[in-house]
Enzyme design. Structure first.
Site, mmCIF file in Angstrom:
data_model
loop_
_atom_site.group_PDB
_atom_site.id
_atom_site.type_symbol
_atom_site.label_atom_id
_atom_site.label_comp_id
_atom_site.label_asym_id
_atom_site.label_seq_id
_atom_site.Cartn_x
_atom_site.Cartn_y
_atom_site.Cartn_z
ATOM 1 C CD GLU A 179 -3.061 -0.767 0.055
ATOM 2 O OE1 GLU A 179 -3.071 0.337 -0.493
ATOM 3 O OE2 GLU A 179 -3.852 -1.675 -0.243
ATOM 4 C CB THR A 180 1.946 3.493 2.204
ATOM 5 O OG1 THR A 180 2.160 2.788 3.452
ATOM 6 C CG2 THR A 180 0.461 3.757 2.030
#
Length: 385
Positions: A179-180
């Protein structure tokens, strides 16, 4: 969360690959042609949110916003005025406060244009090498080494989350990596801008995003956040785990015990991702995927993907079985991964399906799975030195 399911079902969370590590995950969730319009006067504002409920606590929305009417990019939007009436009636928000807040909102034409292109690219079926290309964007030293470092720094919280929710630490890290990359890029779009744009200018999915905007305002008030301050993805996903507001309200937890749920805080994100998995049916000790043994040519006679399940008895009838001899008393999913020269087939267990509740994509869930194993291997290797 973080940002977990497709736009057509839940858009869970989130999201993440064309211009930053999170972008492709968001793009894979886009299931409809985008037709931006200036005013959606024919579409009623629904009270459709599956999460937000009337907040009976003192109404103390943060920020000194106040205006008699909406100005700026969203002046004259009849559906936004209807939405403000809805928020006042259902949740007790002050109309003048929301007029002032939405006068600050900016229309993100870039987002609308990007979604048009993304949807067009998603209509095509995955071609040769599609899995190899997707995998290469995540299974690299940067993601793996960042995961090992993050595990070492937050091992106490990860151990506690694993014990409390029954989810292995490496799968929590796999989500945060995809995701990040553990917060190295959580997005730079103001959430209020992203959600307002998609709620009132994204005709195909405007109803969904109006629900997320509702949830975001309820969330901001409940957590004491100025709604004009948080930044996230272009679609409104937030924090290290890229949760959409509905996912935040339903599954985010205060894991560090400071009285707030903060998905930009590593400990709260760890607990929230673990809780998300647990609430979606993660089974401790069960496998995620299995290689296939037997007549692999027979796999081509079955329909692969997340929507089809096959009991082990059916698979054995055509000469297929899990190579790890699992005692599977549940149906399995056939997973097709396209390399440049060949197609690889695997069997997905219910825990694999749980990962896809975060993002309804076989590629996404496989990237999480392989990163989880690689990060665990790296962590154990360092620990043994």
């Amino acid at each position: 969360m973080n940002l977990a399911v497709s736009f057509t079902k839940r858009f869970s969370l989130g999201l993440t690959l064309l211009f930053f590590a999170g972008c492709a995950n968001q793009a894979e969730k886009v299931q409809a042609v985008v037709q931006p319009v200036r005013a959606l006067t024919q579409q009623p504002v629904p009270s459709q949110s599956r999460t937000a409920t009337p907040d009976l606590r003192p109404l103390a929305a943060v920020g000194g916003y106040r205006a008699a009417s909406i100005s700026g990019d969203y002046a004259g939007y009849s559906t936004l005025n209807q939405f403000i009436d809805f928020m006042a009636q259902k949740h007790g928000f002050d109309r003048a406060y929301l007029n002032g807040l939405f006068s600050q909102a900016k229309r993100k034409q870039w987002t609308l244009d990007y979604l048009v292109k993304s949807d067009q690219s998603l209509k095509a079926k995955p071609g040769k090498g599609s899995w190899s290309r997707y995998r290469a964007k995540f299974l690299d030293d940067r993601h793996i080494n960042s995961g090992v470092d993050f595990w070492q720094k937050h091992r106490t919280a990860l151990q506690r989350a694993s014990q409390q929710y029954g989810v292995p630490a490496e799968y929590i890290l796999g989500i945060m990596a995809v995701e990040t990359t553990f917060g190295s890029y959580v997005g730079n779009h103001r959430v209020i801008d992203a959600l307002t744009t998609l709620a009132f200018d994204y005709q195909r999915r405007g109803d969904y995003f109006r629900g997320e905007l509702e949830n975001f305002l309820v969330m901001s008030r409940g957590e004491g956040i100025d709604p004009a301050k948080p930044v996230g993805s272009f679609a409104g996903a937030m924090g290290l785990g890229q949760f959409m507001p509905s996912s935040f309200l339903e599954w985010a937890v205060d894991f560090n015990g400071d009285g707030r749920r903060d998905l930009w805080d590593p400990e709260d994100c760890i607990g929230s991702v673990a809780n998300y998995f647990a609430q979606h049916g993660w089974k401790s000790g069960q496998p995620v995927v299995s290689p296939i043994r037997g007549n692999l040519a027979a796999a081509g006679s079955l329909e692969p993907g997340l929507d089809n399940q096959y009991p082990l008895t059916v698979l054995k009838q055509i000469g297929l079985s899990p190579a790890d001899n699992c005692q599977c008393d549940y149906p399995l999913r056939l997973l097709q991964l396209r390399h440049q020269d060949t197609d690889e087939y695997l069997l997905g267990h219910p825990n694999f399906y749980v990962i896809t509740r975060y993002n309804q994509s076989t590629h996404y869930a496989m990237a999480v799975h392989e990163l989880a194993r690689a990060i665990k291997s790296g962590y154990l290797s360092q620990a043994s030195r």
